[in-house]
Scaffold this motif. Sequence first.
Motif, PDB file in Angstrom:
ATOM      1  N   ALA A 142       0.832  -1.214   0.000  1.00 16.51           N
ATOM      2  CA  ALA A 142       0.000   0.000   0.000  1.00 16.51           C
ATOM      3  C   ALA A 142       0.862   1.257   0.000  1.00 16.51           C
ATOM      4  O   ALA A 142       1.956   1.288   0.558  1.00 16.51           O
ATOM      5  CB  ALA A 142      -0.933   0.001   1.203  1.00 16.51           C
ATOM      6  N   LEU A 143       0.324   2.305  -0.632  1.00 12.29           N
ATOM      7  CA  LEU A 143       1.012   3.599  -0.703  1.00 12.29           C
ATOM      8  C   LEU A 143       0.262   4.693   0.047  1.00 12.29           C
ATOM      9  O   LEU A 143       0.776   5.800   0.218  1.00 12.29           O
ATOM     10  CB  LEU A 143       1.183   4.020  -2.165  1.00 12.29           C
ATOM     11  CG  LEU A 143       2.078   3.121  -3.014  1.00 12.29           C
ATOM     12  CD1 LEU A 143       1.970   3.518  -4.492  1.00 12.29           C
ATOM     13  CD2 LEU A 143       3.531   3.212  -2.552  1.00 12.29           C
ATOM     14  N   PHE A 144      -0.956   4.394   0.480  1.00 18.15           N
ATOM     15  CA  PHE A 144      -1.777   5.378   1.174  1.00 18.15           C
ATOM     16  C   PHE A 144      -2.521   4.692   2.317  1.00 18.15           C
ATOM     17  O   PHE A 144      -2.768   3.483   2.273  1.00 18.15           O
ATOM     18  CB  PHE A 144      -2.814   6.006   0.228  1.00 18.15           C
ATOM     19  CG  PHE A 144      -2.223   6.636  -1.001  1.00 18.15           C
ATOM     20  CD1 PHE A 144      -1.855   7.972  -1.005  1.00 18.15           C
ATOM     21  CD2 PHE A 144      -2.021   5.879  -2.157  1.00 18.15           C
ATOM     22  CE1 PHE A 144      -1.309   8.546  -2.135  1.00 18.15           C
ATOM     23  CE2 PHE A 144      -1.478   6.449  -3.286  1.00 18.15           C
ATOM     24  CZ  PHE A 144      -1.112   7.794  -3.283  1.00 18.15           C
ATOM     25  N   PHE A 145      -2.869   5.459   3.325  1.00 14.65           N
ATOM     26  CA  PHE A 145      -3.754   4.957   4.380  1.00 14.65           C
ATOM     27  C   PHE A 145      -4.589   6.117   4.904  1.00 14.65           C
ATOM     28  O   PHE A 145      -4.203   7.279   4.816  1.00 14.65           O
ATOM     29  CB  PHE A 145      -2.956   4.301   5.516  1.00 14.65           C
ATOM     30  CG  PHE A 145      -2.091   5.249   6.306  1.00 14.65           C
ATOM     31  CD1 PHE A 145      -2.586   5.920   7.419  1.00 14.65           C
ATOM     32  CD2 PHE A 145      -0.769   5.464   5.944  1.00 14.65           C
ATOM     33  CE1 PHE A 145      -1.787   6.792   8.147  1.00 14.65           C
ATOM     34  CE2 PHE A 145       0.040   6.328   6.663  1.00 14.65           C
ATOM     35  CZ  PHE A 145      -0.481   6.995   7.770  1.00 14.65           C
ATOM     36  N   TYR A 146      -5.755   5.772   5.425  1.00 15.07           N
ATOM     37  CA  TYR A 146      -6.621   6.807   6.005  1.00 15.07           C
ATOM     38  C   TYR A 146      -7.619   6.156   6.942  1.00 15.07           C
ATOM     39  O   TYR A 146      -7.887   4.946   6.880  1.00 15.07           O
ATOM     40  CB  TYR A 146      -7.348   7.584   4.910  1.00 15.07           C
ATOM     41  CG  TYR A 146      -8.270   6.755   4.032  1.00 15.07           C
ATOM     42  CD1 TYR A 146      -9.629   6.614   4.319  1.00 15.07           C
ATOM     43  CD2 TYR A 146      -7.769   6.113   2.892  1.00 15.07           C
ATOM     44  CE1 TYR A 146     -10.459   5.845   3.510  1.00 15.07           C
ATOM     45  CE2 TYR A 146      -8.599   5.344   2.072  1.00 15.07           C
ATOM     46  CZ  TYR A 146      -9.939   5.219   2.388  1.00 15.07           C
ATOM     47  OH  TYR A 146     -10.768   4.456   1.592  1.00 15.07           O
ATOM     48  N   ASN A 147      -8.160   6.982   7.813  1.00 14.06           N
ATOM     49  CA  ASN A 147      -9.213   6.547   8.717  1.00 14.06           C
ATOM     50  C   ASN A 147     -10.549   6.949   8.100  1.00 14.06           C
ATOM     51  O   ASN A 147     -10.827   8.139   7.964  1.00 14.06           O
ATOM     52  CB  ASN A 147      -9.043   7.202  10.089  1.00 14.06           C
ATOM     53  CG  ASN A 147     -10.037   6.671  11.118  1.00 14.06           C
ATOM     54  OD1 ASN A 147     -11.162   6.289  10.783  1.00 14.06           O
ATOM     55  ND2 ASN A 147      -9.632   6.666  12.376  1.00 14.06           N
ATOM     56  N   PRO A 148     -11.368   5.991   7.676  1.00 15.45           N
ATOM     57  CA  PRO A 148     -12.603   6.336   6.974  1.00 15.45           C
ATOM     58  C   PRO A 148     -13.588   7.123   7.828  1.00 15.45           C
ATOM     59  O   PRO A 148     -14.495   7.774   7.294  1.00 15.45           O
ATOM     60  CB  PRO A 148     -13.182   4.968   6.590  1.00 15.45           C
ATOM     61  CG  PRO A 148     -12.573   4.009   7.551  1.00 15.45           C
ATOM     62  CD  PRO A 148     -11.209   4.536   7.854  1.00 15.45           C
ATOM     63  N   HIS A 149     -13.406   7.104   9.150  1.00 16.04           N
ATOM     64  CA  HIS A 149     -14.315   7.818  10.031  1.00 16.04           C
ATOM     65  C   HIS A 149     -13.943   9.293  10.174  1.00 16.04           C
ATOM     66  O   HIS A 149     -14.777  10.107  10.580  1.00 16.04           O
ATOM     67  CB  HIS A 149     -14.343   7.168  11.417  1.00 16.04           C
ATOM     68  CG  HIS A 149     -14.761   5.731  11.390  1.00 16.04           C
ATOM     69  ND1 HIS A 149     -16.021   5.323  11.000  1.00 16.04           N
ATOM     70  CD2 HIS A 149     -14.072   4.595  11.684  1.00 16.04           C
ATOM     71  CE1 HIS A 149     -16.111   4.010  11.067  1.00 16.04           C
ATOM     72  NE2 HIS A 149     -14.935   3.535  11.472  1.00 16.04           N
ATOM     73  N   THR A 150     -12.703   9.622   9.852  1.00 14.68           N
ATOM     74  CA  THR A 150     -12.259  11.006  10.039  1.00 14.68           C
ATOM     75  C   THR A 150     -11.727  11.662   8.764  1.00 14.68           C
ATOM     76  O   THR A 150     -11.581  12.884   8.720  1.00 14.68           O
ATOM     77  CB  THR A 150     -11.148  11.061  11.117  1.00 14.68           C
ATOM     78  OG1 THR A 150     -10.041  10.244  10.694  1.00 14.68           O
ATOM     79  CG2 THR A 150     -11.669  10.550  12.453  1.00 14.68           C
ATOM     80  N   ALA A 151     -11.423  10.885   7.739  1.00 13.07           N
ATOM     81  CA  ALA A 151     -10.829  11.444   6.512  1.00 13.07           C
ATOM     82  C   ALA A 151     -11.832  12.351   5.797  1.00 13.07           C
ATOM     83  O   ALA A 151     -12.998  11.997   5.614  1.00 13.07           O
ATOM     84  CB  ALA A 151     -10.386  10.325   5.591  1.00 13.07           C
ATOM     85  N   THR A 152     -11.356  13.528   5.404  1.00 12.36           N
ATOM     86  CA  THR A 152     -12.213  14.486   4.687  1.00 12.36           C
ATOM     87  C   THR A 152     -11.854  14.579   3.207  1.00 12.36           C
ATOM     88  O   THR A 152     -12.582  15.198   2.442  1.00 12.36           O
ATOM     89  CB  THR A 152     -12.087  15.883   5.324  1.00 12.36           C
ATOM     90  OG1 THR A 152     -10.706  16.297   5.294  1.00 12.36           O
ATOM     91  CG2 THR A 152     -12.568  15.870   6.770  1.00 12.36           C
ATOM     92  N   ASP A 153     -10.740  13.972   2.820  1.00 12.82           N
ATOM     93  CA  ASP A 153     -10.297  14.004   1.429  1.00 12.82           C
ATOM     94  C   ASP A 153     -11.116  13.014   0.608  1.00 12.82           C
ATOM     95  O   ASP A 153     -11.050  11.797   0.818  1.00 12.82           O
ATOM     96  CB  ASP A 153      -8.810  13.653   1.362  1.00 12.82           C
ATOM     97  CG  ASP A 153      -8.212  13.842  -0.029  1.00 12.82           C
ATOM     98  OD1 ASP A 153      -8.991  13.868  -1.006  1.00 12.82           O
ATOM     99  OD2 ASP A 153      -6.989  13.946  -0.124  1.00 12.82           O
ATOM    100  N   ARG A 154     -11.907  13.499  -0.330  1.00 13.20           N
ATOM    101  CA  ARG A 154     -12.735  12.615  -1.159  1.00 13.20           C
ATOM    102  C   ARG A 154     -11.886  11.797  -2.133  1.00 13.20           C
ATOM    103  O   ARG A 154     -12.227  10.654  -2.443  1.00 13.20           O
ATOM    104  CB  ARG A 154     -13.763  13.449  -1.935  1.00 13.20           C
ATOM    105  CG  ARG A 154     -14.794  14.122  -1.051  1.00 13.20           C
ATOM    106  CD  ARG A 154     -15.807  14.884  -1.895  1.00 13.20           C
ATOM    107  NE  ARG A 154     -16.809  15.540  -1.052  1.00 13.20           N
ATOM    108  CZ  ARG A 154     -17.795  16.279  -1.536  1.00 13.20           C
ATOM    109  NH1 ARG A 154     -17.909  16.462  -2.868  1.00 13.20           N
ATOM    110  NH2 ARG A 154     -18.673  16.833  -0.718  1.00 13.20           N
TER     111      ARG A 154
END
Length: 228
Positions: free
Chosen positions: A196-208
């Motif tokens: 993987a090259l990216f990670f995010y928290n789906p509950h807090t991420a605001t980047d669409r």
Amino acid sequence: MGSRLTRYAGAVTIIVALTWLLAAKQVEASTSWGNENNLTSYKCMLCYTVRPGDTLYKIARVHNVSLAKLMETNKLRDSLIRPGDVLLVPDRFSELPAVISRGGISREDLLLLARLIHAEARGESFTGQVAVGAVILNRLASPGFPKTIREVIFQKDNNVFQFSPVQDGSIYLEPDETAINAALEALAGRDPTNGALFFYNPHTATDRWIRTLPVVTRIGNHVFATKI
């Protein structure tokens, strides 16, 4: 006789020069980490990779630690584990490996990576923390990203830092032992994300945009993704 002595002296000179160069390289290798900063002088908790058929109870019994302590150390909410997960076994110490597969890493790089892991994932399992570190290292090997750990971590996109802890300053919190061990595991080649090259928290991420990326896996509260 003179020519023989000349050839002999020349050979000795070459041998001495090669010996000196080799010694210099060895000194450079041993001191590039620094004496006090030498990674092999660190102590780390024993890392155990879960195998098919393993249970937390079995792992705890084999390593002579309590099940509760094993779960607490790894921030596990339940006893569910999967093959490939990496666990820290508390109170069991071993020397760090003398060779880290992703070489050329300084102590400063190690601690910076540990700081990012700590800031991004200190509430996650050990596997989740290793995964965050692996994303940084995967970027190093991927075209389109900077080629040093520091540059990857401090990279900006449209004048916005790629990682929120750099933006809010939490990158400068001191990492705990778990984060340092997670950084070492990632540097040793462990990658629970499978590239993987990216990670995010789906509950807090605001980047669409980041939500449009192909998902590789989910570990704890983080979604790990790769390029389209």
